[in-house]
Motif scaffolding. Structure first.
Motif, PDB file in Angstrom:
ATOM      1  N   VAL C  61       0.847  -1.198   0.000  1.00 31.10           N
ATOM      2  CA  VAL C  61       0.000   0.000   0.000  1.00 31.10           C
ATOM      3  C   VAL C  61       0.875   1.237   0.000  1.00 31.10           C
ATOM      4  CG1 VAL C  61      -1.787   1.244   1.221  1.00 31.10           C
ATOM      5  CG2 VAL C  61      -1.797  -1.238   1.213  1.00 31.10           C
ATOM      6  N   GLY C  62       1.930   1.195   0.811  1.00 27.60           N
ATOM      7  CA  GLY C  62       2.731   2.404   0.976  1.00 27.60           C
ATOM      8  C   GLY C  62       3.630   2.680  -0.203  1.00 27.60           C
ATOM      9  N   ALA C  63       4.126   1.659  -0.857  1.00 29.24           N
ATOM     10  CA  ALA C  63       5.102   1.906  -1.910  1.00 29.24           C
ATOM     11  C   ALA C  63       4.588   1.498  -3.280  1.00 29.24           C
ATOM     12  CB  ALA C  63       6.399   1.169  -1.590  1.00 29.24           C
ATOM     13  N   ALA C  65       1.526   0.747  -4.462  1.00 29.89           N
ATOM     14  CA  ALA C  65       0.344   1.473  -4.940  1.00 29.89           C
ATOM     15  C   ALA C  65       0.731   2.884  -5.339  1.00 29.89           C
ATOM     16  CB  ALA C  65      -0.728   1.494  -3.861  1.00 29.89           C
ATOM     17  N   ILE C  66       1.612   3.504  -4.544  1.00 23.91           N
ATOM     18  CA  ILE C  66       2.032   4.871  -4.867  1.00 23.91           C
ATOM     19  C   ILE C  66       2.810   4.884  -6.176  1.00 23.91           C
ATOM     20  CG2 ILE C  66       3.465   6.759  -4.066  1.00 23.91           C
ATOM     21  CD1 ILE C  66       1.003   6.538  -2.472  1.00 23.91           C
ATOM     22  N   VAL C  69       0.412   4.769  -8.898  1.00 27.28           N
ATOM     23  CA  VAL C  69      -0.210   6.077  -9.045  1.00 27.28           C
ATOM     24  C   VAL C  69       0.685   6.998  -9.853  1.00 27.28           C
ATOM     25  CG1 VAL C  69      -0.620   8.153  -7.717  1.00 27.28           C
ATOM     26  CG2 VAL C  69      -1.713   6.044  -7.041  1.00 27.28           C
ATOM     27  N   PHE C  70       1.959   6.995  -9.501  1.00 30.29           N
ATOM     28  CA  PHE C  70       2.897   7.846 -10.220  1.00 30.29           C
ATOM     29  C   PHE C  70       2.957   7.442 -11.678  1.00 30.29           C
ATOM     30  CE2 PHE C  70       4.662   9.703  -6.434  1.00 30.29           C
ATOM     31  CZ  PHE C  70       5.042  10.930  -6.910  1.00 30.29           C
ATOM     32  N   LEU C  73      -0.147   8.688 -13.425  1.00 26.96           N
ATOM     33  CA  LEU C  73      -0.240  10.141 -13.566  1.00 26.96           C
ATOM     34  C   LEU C  73       0.820  10.691 -14.494  1.00 26.96           C
ATOM     35  CD1 LEU C  73      -1.204  11.630 -10.165  1.00 26.96           C
ATOM     36  CD2 LEU C  73      -2.568  11.208 -12.164  1.00 26.96           C
ATOM     37  N   LEU C  74       2.017  10.097 -14.479  1.00 28.29           N
ATOM     38  CA  LEU C  74       3.080  10.641 -15.298  1.00 28.29           C
ATOM     39  C   LEU C  74       2.977  10.184 -16.745  1.00 28.29           C
ATOM     40  CD1 LEU C  74       6.141  10.507 -12.928  1.00 28.29           C
ATOM     41  CD2 LEU C  74       4.653  12.398 -13.445  1.00 28.29           C
ATOM     42  N   ILE C 158      20.626   6.295 -14.368  1.00 29.19           N
ATOM     43  CA  ILE C 158      19.698   6.737 -15.419  1.00 29.19           C
ATOM     44  C   ILE C 158      19.222   8.156 -15.137  1.00 29.19           C
ATOM     45  CG2 ILE C 158      17.395   6.364 -16.375  1.00 29.19           C
ATOM     46  CD1 ILE C 158      17.896   3.379 -16.056  1.00 29.19           C
ATOM     47  N   MET C 160      20.724  10.419 -13.468  1.00 30.16           N
ATOM     48  CA  MET C 160      21.769  11.414 -13.263  1.00 30.16           C
ATOM     49  C   MET C 160      21.820  12.398 -14.430  1.00 30.16           C
ATOM     50  SD  MET C 160      25.076  10.181 -11.283  1.00 30.16           S
ATOM     51  CE  MET C 160      25.942   9.539 -12.682  1.00 30.16           C
ATOM     52  N   ASP C 162      23.274  14.027 -17.309  1.00 32.04           N
ATOM     53  CA  ASP C 162      24.426  13.656 -18.109  1.00 32.04           C
ATOM     54  C   ASP C 162      25.049  14.877 -18.776  1.00 32.04           C
ATOM     55  OD1 ASP C 162      22.099  11.760 -20.134  1.00 32.04           O
ATOM     56  OD2 ASP C 162      22.096  13.834 -19.471  1.00 32.04           O
ATOM     57  N   PRO C 165      23.744  21.653 -19.040  1.00 31.21           N
ATOM     58  CA  PRO C 165      22.392  21.928 -19.528  1.00 31.21           C
ATOM     59  C   PRO C 165      22.299  21.661 -21.021  1.00 31.21           C
ATOM     60  CG  PRO C 165      23.606  23.964 -19.195  1.00 31.21           C
ATOM     61  CD  PRO C 165      24.509  22.864 -18.725  1.00 31.21           C
ATOM     62  N   GLN C 166      21.171  21.122 -21.421  1.00 33.19           N
ATOM     63  CA  GLN C 166      20.994  20.883 -22.846  1.00 33.19           C
ATOM     64  C   GLN C 166      20.327  22.102 -23.477  1.00 33.19           C
ATOM     65  OE1 GLN C 166      19.873  17.522 -21.278  1.00 33.19           O
ATOM     66  NE2 GLN C 166      21.939  16.837 -21.636  1.00 33.19           N
TER      67      GLN C 166
END
Ligand code: SF4
Ligand code: SF4
Lengths: 394, 196, 166
Positions: C61-63, C65-66, C69-70, C73-74, C158, C160, C162, C165-166
């Motif tokens: 539930v704590g991890a 499910a979240i 959700v992410f 949503l993302l 992944i 990090m 690289d 600024p692009q």
């Protein structure tokens, strides 16, 4: 003095004996549970009212204001006025909102906030259920709050609410780890997950140094880390980004009004009390006095005094620190809190293995201070002002 | 070292907290309904209409030129011009507002109406206690509620009032001089030309 | 074994599972999955496995499910799909699924492990679990830890930045 100490326990036994004559045998456990739960349902909402008053007064004084002073003497009836106001407000649900989820969120929040009180020992023999995995229960039920926050934010169909929910969830996940890890040290030393047992492990010794865990190098570090993580879990300033009134206007509960808003407020404070009570239990010796001499004061008085002290600390930090930025928040969690708690776990293990004597004090204190200053320096260097680069938003 | 600033801040807030109990002068709060802070001279809240003399109905300076109505950014002034005319402070015959309403719930206290009025007829009041349970009718104020004597204005904003009085006096003097010159011209024209 | 509370829990889990598949709104599906997780945790508790039950709650539930959700949503923002929920060949899927389930159920019923001699119910304490993890199952624990650490480092690399600024 054990009369006053055990006052509530005996009262319960007396009431139970009274009921035994009237009710069938099978109902006994239920009645017993009810008799334990109802006082909690009374005391903690009262504490909520008191806390709101204390907080408003305290913040006022910190900012050289009076704080509420109109409703009743010293503004003492202010919480009642707030409550009445919340009750008579119109309950507005946005048309686009997901009605069921929107309704469910505050209810679930308060329910889970109350549930965690089941394992907290409030005094000698004063715990609703002594679960063997009590600490785990506390965190397991506490995590539902994350989902609830998300439900509230998502079901409102409001961009601020959604932003707030996303921030809240990201923050809670990040700080959940240090919160749990900082308590692991206590579990390692006390050798149990049951909260009453942990309190017993901190019984006052005869020596001059109190046996509370906070009075050890790893305990002190653990307590501070625990408080910071708890502050972040409770979404309180300086970690109030999910609510950030000035940027996302109360975040995930922006679309809640009237009594539902009050429920959110209540739920938030209840979980704050619960997590503070957990901190008291784990690090501040629970209901124990620091010395044997102090034992004449009833255990529950000790407990609530400590709880109030921790709450005052929360109010104090809220009055002092400004809100963090999102990247600072995450940097702090992942670059400082988590490494520090991990190192602290190792330190606690060393403390256990070195055995008693000044050596372990020296070694452990040096390790705590060294780790703190190294990690702190790293964080400070990372926190320098520099042109910000945006990777994904071009 | 990390956390130094936090400790410093906590000490500062603790000093505030304790200090506010021992030293009254730390508390800057004014207990509002009982005591009030004096307003500065340039304070402004809502407009009012100035009148000269005793009777507000005849003395109102406003000539219903409706400039302020047009200039008011949120359009909260409503004026109906009169059919007849009455003499103004210079003795000139002018229209007057039959209706002059300002909706205070809309007014944003910008003072533009004051700036554009060519007749020194509308000025800013400092009264801010307009709280009312009726947010429509009670906040739509009519000209009888808006009218205030010039003495009131002089007392509220002495500097501004003096300036505006001077302007009016100048205008009046100029008007009188003009009238006198005109009268002289008339008498001159009427009189037979001097024979040489 | 089939008691009242178990039936209620089983019903809850089944309803949640069906809802998780059948709901139109992805976020509702995630919430239904969370209900299933809670139901499973309660089922573990019902069997007397306190530690597993609470751990299930904490982790799932704590991890998890979240995380779901992410992910929802993302990616698609949880908007409701217009088209039909199931692909045209859904009954084939159901048939195959039912067949696999029947086969497995039959196999399990047949195996001797399904009919153990009635043993006295043991009370497993957290301490026993800890001791077992640190002695008997220490290799499995270490391997899992190594795997998770590798995954974590991979995720960090992944994520990090690289180079500038692009
Ligand atoms: S102060 Fe501004 S808003 Fe108010 S009446 Fe005058 S012009 Fe209009
Ligand atoms: S208040 Fe001034 S600007 Fe407005 S109508 Fe009257 S004379 Fe004209």
């Amino acid at each position: 003095m054990s009369g006053v100490d055990q006052l509530f326990v005996q009262l319960k036994h007396w009431a139970l004996a009274r009921c035994a004559g009237i009710l069938p045998e099978a109902w006994q456990p239920l009645v017993s549970l009810l008799l334990s739960i109802i006082p909690l349902l009374v005391i903690f909402p009262t504490l909520f009212a008191a806390m709101v008053w204390m907080e408003r007064k305290g913040l006022g004084r910190i900012q050289n204001r009076y704080g509420p002073n109109r409703v009743g003497p010293f503004g003492l009836l202010q919480p009642a006025a707030d409550g009445i106001k919340a009750l008579i407000k119109e309950d507005i649900v946005p048309r686009a909102a997901d009605r069921v989820v929107h309704w469910l969120a505050p209810v679930l929040l308060v329910t889970t906030a109350f549930t965690v009180y089941a394992v907290l020992p409030f005094g000698r023999n004063m715990v609703v259920v002594d679960l063997e995995a009590g600490l785990l229960f506390f965190f397991a039920v506490g995590t539902v709050a994350e989902l609830v926050v998300f439900m509230a934010g998502w079901s409102s169909r409001n961009k601020y609410a959604l932003l707030g929910a996303m921030r809240a969830v990201a923050q809670m996940i990040s700080y959940e780890i240090p919160l749990v890890l900082s308590t692991v040290t206590v579990v390692m030393i006390a050798g149990t997950l049951s909260l009453p047992q942990i309190v017993l492990a901190q019984s006052p010794a005869s020596g001059w140094w109190p046996a509370w865990f906070v009075f050890t190098p790893w305990g002190a570090a653990g307590f501070v880390l625990f408080l910071i993580a708890a502050n972040a879990e409770a979404n309180r300033s300086p970690f109030d980004l999910p609510e950030g009134e000035s940027e996302i206007i109360a975040g995930y509960f922006i679309e809640y009004s009237g009594f539902k808003f009050a429920l959110f407020f209540l739920g938030e404070y209840l979980s704050l009390f619960a997590v503070s009570a957990l901190g008291v239990t784990l690090f501040l010796g629970g209901w124990h006095a620091p010395y044997v001499v102090g034992e004449w004061v009833p255990s529950w008085v000790w407990f609530f005094l400590k709880l109030l002290a921790v709450l005052a600390l929360f109010i104090w930090t809220r009055g002092t620190l400004p809100r963090l930025r999102q990247d600072q928040l995450m940097n702090f969690a992942w670059k400082f809190m988590i490494p520090m708690t991990l190192i602290n776990v190792v330190i606690a293990a060393l403390w256990h293995w070195i055995g008693s004597g000044p050596v372990r004090w020296l070694v452990c204190s040096a390790l705590v201070i060294g780790a703190y200053s190294l990690l702190g320096r790293g964080l400070m260097r990372a926190g320098r002002w520099m042109p910000r680069t945006y990777r994904f938003a071009e | 070292m990390l956390g130094e600033g936090i400790i410093k801040g906590m000490v500062e807030t603790a000093r505030n907290f304790l200090g506010s109990y021992v030293r009254e002068d730390r508390l800057t709060t004014v207990q509002y309904p009982e005591e009030r802070e004096p307003q500065i001279e340039n304070a402004r809240q809502f407009p009012f209409l100035v009148y000269d003399g005793e009777d507000w109905e005849t003395g109102l300076r406003c000539v219903a030129c409706q400039i302020c109505e047009k200039e008011c950014p949120p359009q909260c002034i409503y004026i109906v011009k009169s059919k007849d005319k009455k003499p103004d402070y210079k003795g000139q015959m002018q229209f007057y507002p039959a209706i002059f309403d300002i909706d205070l719930s809309v007014c944003m206290s910008c003072q533009i109406c004051v700036e554009v009025c060519p007749f020194e007829a509308i000025k800013m009041d400092t009264d801010y206690e307009w709280s009312t349970p009726d947010r429509f009718a009670a906040l739509l104020v009519h000209k009888d509620q808006l009218a205030r004597p010039n003495a009131y204005y002089q007392q509220l904003h002495p500097t501004d009032a003096a300036a505006s009085d001077a302007v009016l006096a100048q205008e009046r003097a100029r008007a009188q001089a003009k009238a006198r010159a005109a009268a002289e011209l008339k008498t001159k024209a009427a009189a037979p030309p001097p024979t040489s | 074994m089939v008691t009242g509370p178990f039936l209620i829990l089983a019903a809850l889990i089944l309803v949640g599972a069906v809802a998780a598949v059948r709901m139109r709104n992805l976020v509702h599906c995630v919430l239904a999955v969370a209900v299933v997780f809670v139901g499973l945790a309660a089922a573990y508790l019902q069997l007397g496995a306190q530690f597993v039950g609470w751990a299930q709650m904490l982790i799932y539930v704590g991890a998890v499910a979240i995380l779901l959700v992410f992910a929802v949503l993302l990616t698609r923002g949880g908007e409701v799909p217009e088209r039909a929920l199931f692909s045209p060949g859904w009954h084939w899927g159901v048939t195959i699924g039912a067949a696999v389930f029947a086969l497995l159920a039959w196999a399990i019923r047949q195996s001797p492990a399904a009919h153990p001699p009635p043993a006295a119910p043991v009370q497993v304490t957290v301490e026993q679990i800890g001791t077992a993890l640190m002695t008997h199952d220490v290799l499995a624990l270490e391997v899992t830890g190594l795997l998770l650490t590798a995954a974590l480092i991979g995720a960090v690399i992944i994520a990090m930045n690289d180079g500038g600024p692009q």
